[in-house]
Design a protein around this motif. Sequence first.
Motif, mmCIF file in Angstrom:
data_model
loop_
_atom_site.group_PDB
_atom_site.id
_atom_site.type_symbol
_atom_site.label_atom_id
_atom_site.label_comp_id
_atom_site.label_asym_id
_atom_site.label_seq_id
_atom_site.Cartn_x
_atom_site.Cartn_y
_atom_site.Cartn_z
ATOM 1 N N ASP A 1 50.620 26.408 50.162
ATOM 2 C CA ASP A 1 49.337 25.772 50.493
ATOM 3 C C ASP A 1 48.280 26.819 50.847
ATOM 4 O O ASP A 1 47.105 26.687 50.473
ATOM 5 N N PHE A 2 48.724 27.868 51.564
ATOM 6 C CA PHE A 2 47.777 28.914 51.956
ATOM 7 C C PHE A 2 47.235 29.642 50.731
ATOM 8 O O PHE A 2 46.016 29.823 50.582
ATOM 9 N N PHE A 3 48.128 30.051 49.835
ATOM 10 C CA PHE A 3 47.677 30.794 48.662
ATOM 11 C C PHE A 3 46.903 29.906 47.684
ATOM 12 O O PHE A 3 46.034 30.398 46.954
ATOM 13 N N GLN A 4 47.207 28.614 47.677
ATOM 14 C CA GLN A 4 46.425 27.703 46.846
ATOM 15 C C GLN A 4 44.998 27.592 47.374
ATOM 16 O O GLN A 4 44.028 27.591 46.606
ATOM 17 N N SER A 5 44.865 27.505 48.695
ATOM 18 C CA SER A 5 43.525 27.457 49.290
ATOM 19 C C SER A 5 42.790 28.773 49.058
ATOM 20 O O SER A 5 41.572 28.785 48.839
ATOM 21 N N LEU A 6 43.548 29.888 49.074
ATOM 22 C CA LEU A 6 42.949 31.190 48.804
ATOM 23 C C LEU A 6 42.441 31.250 47.356
ATOM 24 O O LEU A 6 41.345 31.757 47.082
ATOM 25 N N HIS A 7 43.251 30.707 46.453
ATOM 26 C CA HIS A 7 42.839 30.653 45.044
ATOM 27 C C HIS A 7 41.594 29.789 44.867
ATOM 28 O O HIS A 7 40.654 30.173 44.142
ATOM 29 N N ASN A 8 41.559 28.634 45.524
ATOM 30 C CA ASN A 8 40.394 27.747 45.427
ATOM 31 C C ASN A 8 39.129 28.433 45.954
ATOM 32 O O ASN A 8 38.039 28.283 45.375
ATOM 33 N N ASP A 9 39.278 29.181 47.041
ATOM 34 C CA ASP A 9 38.128 29.897 47.594
ATOM 35 C C ASP A 9 37.638 30.979 46.635
ATOM 36 O O ASP A 9 36.429 31.205 46.499
ATOM 37 N N ARG A 10 38.579 31.648 45.965
ATOM 38 C CA ARG A 10 38.182 32.691 45.009
ATOM 39 C C ARG A 10 37.444 32.087 43.815
ATOM 40 O O ARG A 10 36.486 32.683 43.310
ATOM 41 N N ILE A 11 37.897 30.915 43.374
ATOM 42 C CA ILE A 11 37.194 30.227 42.285
ATOM 43 C C ILE A 11 35.776 29.864 42.723
ATOM 44 O O ILE A 11 34.805 30.020 41.969
ATOM 45 N N THR A 12 35.666 29.373 43.959
ATOM 46 C CA THR A 12 34.350 29.009 44.498
ATOM 47 C C THR A 12 33.434 30.224 44.584
ATOM 48 O O THR A 12 32.247 30.156 44.227
ATOM 49 N N LYS A 13 33.975 31.354 45.044
ATOM 50 C CA LYS A 13 33.171 32.580 45.141
ATOM 51 C C LYS A 13 32.748 33.067 43.761
ATOM 52 O O LYS A 13 31.628 33.573 43.597
ATOM 53 N N LEU A 14 33.655 32.938 42.781
ATOM 54 C CA LEU A 14 33.305 33.340 41.415
ATOM 55 C C LEU A 14 32.158 32.493 40.877
ATOM 56 O O LEU A 14 31.235 33.011 40.233
#
Length: 263
Positions: A184-197
């Motif tokens: 769950d943590f790394f999925q949220s990290l991935h979602n945040d990276r997509i948002t930043k991109l």
Amino acid sequence: MPALPRFSRKKEAKVVELIDRICSTSNINVDGSSMSDEQISNRADLWAKDGDDILTNGGDEGNDLEFFEEVEEYFKIYEAKELRVESIKEFERIETFINGERKTGKQRREAARLLAASEEVRVAAEVAELKAHRTGQELHASETKLREKLGNAEKSHNSRKLVISKAARLANADCRIQFKRVRDFFQSLHNDRITKLRRQFERSTKIQSMLHRLRKTDPRVMQLHQQTAERIFKKKEADMMELNMVQNLEESTYLEKIIALLD
């Protein structure tokens, strides 16, 4: 490192303020709806007018083409600062999560050791009680003694198996819970990276839209640049999604192997 701009301090401050204003805006209206293409275009026209006023000092000076390159350099500086800030935030977030897992993991291991020790003590007490009870009885036949010894050994063995089985079930459940937290943590990290991109793409699009208007670029060229930028963004987004899927698959395979060992 970007070249130092030739702007005066006053003009430099205005350019920095304009870039910050452009990059901090979103394509969402006050009521929460998405802005239309017309609204986005009208907003870019206003930014271009503000930019032209800054670069020409309200029309008193000529518009040097090198000024546009310097505006792009200021935007690169802005993006570099944003990248540093976001990298620091992400590092601190990962560090906090790891430290939290270490702390909770240590607490869980201590609790598991205490449980195992208490089970061992309980089993040992039951076996000792059983042995004492049987020892106090009068034993006449050697065959009876042998059966009682075998019974004691069998009960001790079964009790130890029960302790090991209980510890394995607890470890199994704890392992699944921990993997879920990590996933769950790394999925949220991935979602945040997509948002930043996406935010980075939108900032770049806004700046380029303003610069195209300042340069009076042909609309067809503007559209071509926009389409190229969108394709690059989509490619980066697809690469990140693919990497996330591969990582999830590897984590699932690893979890299955760990669970198989515990079982």
